[in-house]
Scaffold this motif. Structure first.
Motif, PDB file in Angstrom:
ATOM      1  N   ASN A 163       0.824  -1.203   0.000  1.00  0.00           N
ATOM      2  CA  ASN A 163       0.000   0.000   0.000  1.00  0.00           C
ATOM      3  C   ASN A 163       0.865   1.263   0.000  1.00  0.00           C
ATOM      4  OD1 ASN A 163      -2.723   1.366   0.530  1.00  0.00           O
ATOM      5  ND2 ASN A 163      -1.542   2.051   2.284  1.00  0.00           N
ATOM      6  N   ALA A 164       1.897   1.272   0.860  1.00  0.00           N
ATOM      7  CA  ALA A 164       2.791   2.425   0.921  1.00  0.00           C
ATOM      8  C   ALA A 164       3.552   2.602  -0.383  1.00  0.00           C
ATOM      9  CB  ALA A 164       3.768   2.255   2.085  1.00  0.00           C
ATOM     10  N   LEU A 165       3.975   1.490  -0.984  1.00  0.00           N
ATOM     11  CA  LEU A 165       4.700   1.563  -2.249  1.00  0.00           C
ATOM     12  C   LEU A 165       3.811   2.123  -3.354  1.00  0.00           C
ATOM     13  CD1 LEU A 165       7.223   0.925  -3.915  1.00  0.00           C
ATOM     14  CD2 LEU A 165       6.324  -1.391  -4.257  1.00  0.00           C
ATOM     15  N   ALA A 166       2.545   1.724  -3.368  1.00  0.00           N
ATOM     16  CA  ALA A 166       1.612   2.231  -4.377  1.00  0.00           C
ATOM     17  C   ALA A 166       1.441   3.742  -4.247  1.00  0.00           C
ATOM     18  CB  ALA A 166       0.264   1.524  -4.245  1.00  0.00           C
ATOM     19  N   TYR A 167       1.306   4.214  -3.010  1.00  0.00           N
ATOM     20  CA  TYR A 167       1.200   5.664  -2.787  1.00  0.00           C
ATOM     21  C   TYR A 167       2.469   6.376  -3.237  1.00  0.00           C
ATOM     22  CZ  TYR A 167      -3.208   5.938  -0.155  1.00  0.00           C
ATOM     23  OH  TYR A 167      -4.531   5.930   0.220  1.00  0.00           O
ATOM     24  N   ALA A 168       3.621   5.793  -2.948  1.00  0.00           N
ATOM     25  CA  ALA A 168       4.892   6.424  -3.303  1.00  0.00           C
ATOM     26  C   ALA A 168       5.057   6.526  -4.812  1.00  0.00           C
ATOM     27  CB  ALA A 168       6.051   5.631  -2.695  1.00  0.00           C
ATOM     28  N   LEU A 169       4.759   5.447  -5.535  1.00  0.00           N
ATOM     29  CA  LEU A 169       4.904   5.451  -6.995  1.00  0.00           C
ATOM     30  C   LEU A 169       3.909   6.406  -7.644  1.00  0.00           C
ATOM     31  CD1 LEU A 169       5.473   1.643  -7.687  1.00  0.00           C
ATOM     32  CD2 LEU A 169       7.172   3.477  -7.520  1.00  0.00           C
ATOM     33  N   LEU A 170       2.684   6.449  -7.097  1.00  0.00           N
ATOM     34  CA  LEU A 170       1.674   7.364  -7.632  1.00  0.00           C
ATOM     35  C   LEU A 170       2.102   8.807  -7.426  1.00  0.00           C
ATOM     36  CD1 LEU A 170      -1.124   7.855  -8.860  1.00  0.00           C
ATOM     37  CD2 LEU A 170      -2.076   7.740  -6.551  1.00  0.00           C
ATOM     38  N   ALA A 171       2.605   9.110  -6.226  1.00  0.00           N
ATOM     39  CA  ALA A 171       3.047  10.462  -5.932  1.00  0.00           C
ATOM     40  C   ALA A 171       4.258  10.844  -6.772  1.00  0.00           C
ATOM     41  CB  ALA A 171       3.379  10.585  -4.449  1.00  0.00           C
ATOM     42  N   ASP A 172       5.145   9.873  -7.020  1.00  0.00           N
ATOM     43  CA  ASP A 172       6.319  10.156  -7.841  1.00  0.00           C
ATOM     44  C   ASP A 172       5.920  10.503  -9.271  1.00  0.00           C
ATOM     45  OD1 ASP A 172       9.304  10.102  -8.195  1.00  0.00           O
ATOM     46  OD2 ASP A 172       8.767   8.552  -9.636  1.00  0.00           O
ATOM     47  N   LYS A 173       4.904   9.820  -9.792  1.00  0.00           N
ATOM     48  CA  LYS A 173       4.427  10.155 -11.133  1.00  0.00           C
ATOM     49  C   LYS A 173       3.774  11.533 -11.152  1.00  0.00           C
ATOM     50  CE  LYS A 173       3.839   5.577 -13.142  1.00  0.00           C
ATOM     51  NZ  LYS A 173       2.947   4.658 -13.884  1.00  0.00           N
ATOM     52  N   LEU A 174       3.042  11.840 -10.084  1.00  0.00           N
ATOM     53  CA  LEU A 174       2.416  13.148  -9.979  1.00  0.00           C
ATOM     54  C   LEU A 174       3.477  14.236  -9.912  1.00  0.00           C
ATOM     55  CD1 LEU A 174      -0.147  14.870  -9.553  1.00  0.00           C
ATOM     56  CD2 LEU A 174       0.081  14.425  -7.102  1.00  0.00           C
ATOM     57  N   ARG A 175       4.574  13.913  -9.254  1.00  0.00           N
ATOM     58  CA  ARG A 175       5.681  14.851  -9.099  1.00  0.00           C
ATOM     59  C   ARG A 175       6.199  15.335 -10.437  1.00  0.00           C
ATOM     60  NH1 ARG A 175      11.240  13.528  -9.070  1.00  0.00           N
ATOM     61  NH2 ARG A 175      12.555  15.015  -7.946  1.00  0.00           N
ATOM     62  N   GLN A 176       6.250  14.434 -11.406  1.00  0.00           N
ATOM     63  CA  GLN A 176       6.778  14.792 -12.717  1.00  0.00           C
ATOM     64  C   GLN A 176       5.887  15.783 -13.456  1.00  0.00           C
ATOM     65  OE1 GLN A 176       9.745  13.745 -13.275  1.00  0.00           O
ATOM     66  NE2 GLN A 176       9.732  12.382 -11.499  1.00  0.00           N
TER      67      GLN A 176
END
Length: 208
Positions: A163-176
């Protein structure tokens, strides 16, 4: 453990983890402001924190906390103060928030981020109180407890990490996709304010 019991525990755990909490706010803030490498350190910290909190609960710390008002109060205030400290620190860092794309952009140490996220997760008294109240529903006292505890801990911590990894990857994509300079300071202040609010809420918890 019977399959239908494990499936019930897994379903309840997933439903619980999908609700954003202070650790999710940390993951989102670090992933957006400083990138995937720092966010992954947060994910590892969350997993360790859940492992510590759940293992301690099943080992008897949860029952001890519920039985001792002094220990409960101490743990409650340690968790509350730490959450408020992190929130204020995050809020004050808002003017310097950046995407980390420049060589001179301030970047937090993954080791420190790991320690912060682990502490936020493990020191939250809600976690210990929740585990001691939640887990026994899925335990069969007539069979060996250690294998059941091991399976439940592995299941919950595994789902928590995913769950934490999914949030991190989603946020990283949003970051771009974030290009406006005002967005990151706003998100950082929002995350800091939410952590302070969680700390205040933790301080108001009363032992039943």
């Amino acid at each position: 453990m019977e399959l239908h019991v494990w499936l019930a525990f897994a379903s309840a755990s997933i439903a619980l983890l999908l609700i954003p909490g202070p650790t999710v706010l940390l993951i989102l803030s670090y992933a957006i402001s400083q990138g995937r490498r720092v966010a992954l350190a947060t994910v590892a910290g969350v997993a360790l924190g859940d492992l510590v909190a759940m293992s301690a609960s099943l080992a008897g710390l949860g029952a001890l906390v519920l039985a001792s008002s002094k220990l409960f109060t101490l743990l409650k205030w340690v968790g509350a103060i730490y959450l408020v400290y992190l929130g204020i620190k995050l809020f004050r860092s808002a003017p310097d928030a950046s995407l980390g794309m420049l060589d001179d952009a301030p970047v937090s140490s993954p080791r420190k981020v790991f320690a912060h996220s682990a502490a936020v997760t493990a020191l939250n008294p809600k976690s210990i109180v929740f585990f001691i109240a939640f887990v026994p529903q899925f335990i069969n006292p007539n069979t060996a407890l250690a294998p059941q505890f091991g399976l439940l801990v592995a299941t919950f911590v595994g789902f928590a990490a995913i769950n934490a990894l999914a949030y991190a990857l989603l946020a990283d994509k949003l970051r771009q996709k974030i290009v406006r300079p005002s967005v990151l300071p706003f998100l950082t202040r929002l995350g800091g304010g939410a952590l302070v609010a969680m700390g205040v809420a933790t301080a108001t918890i009363r032992r039943s």
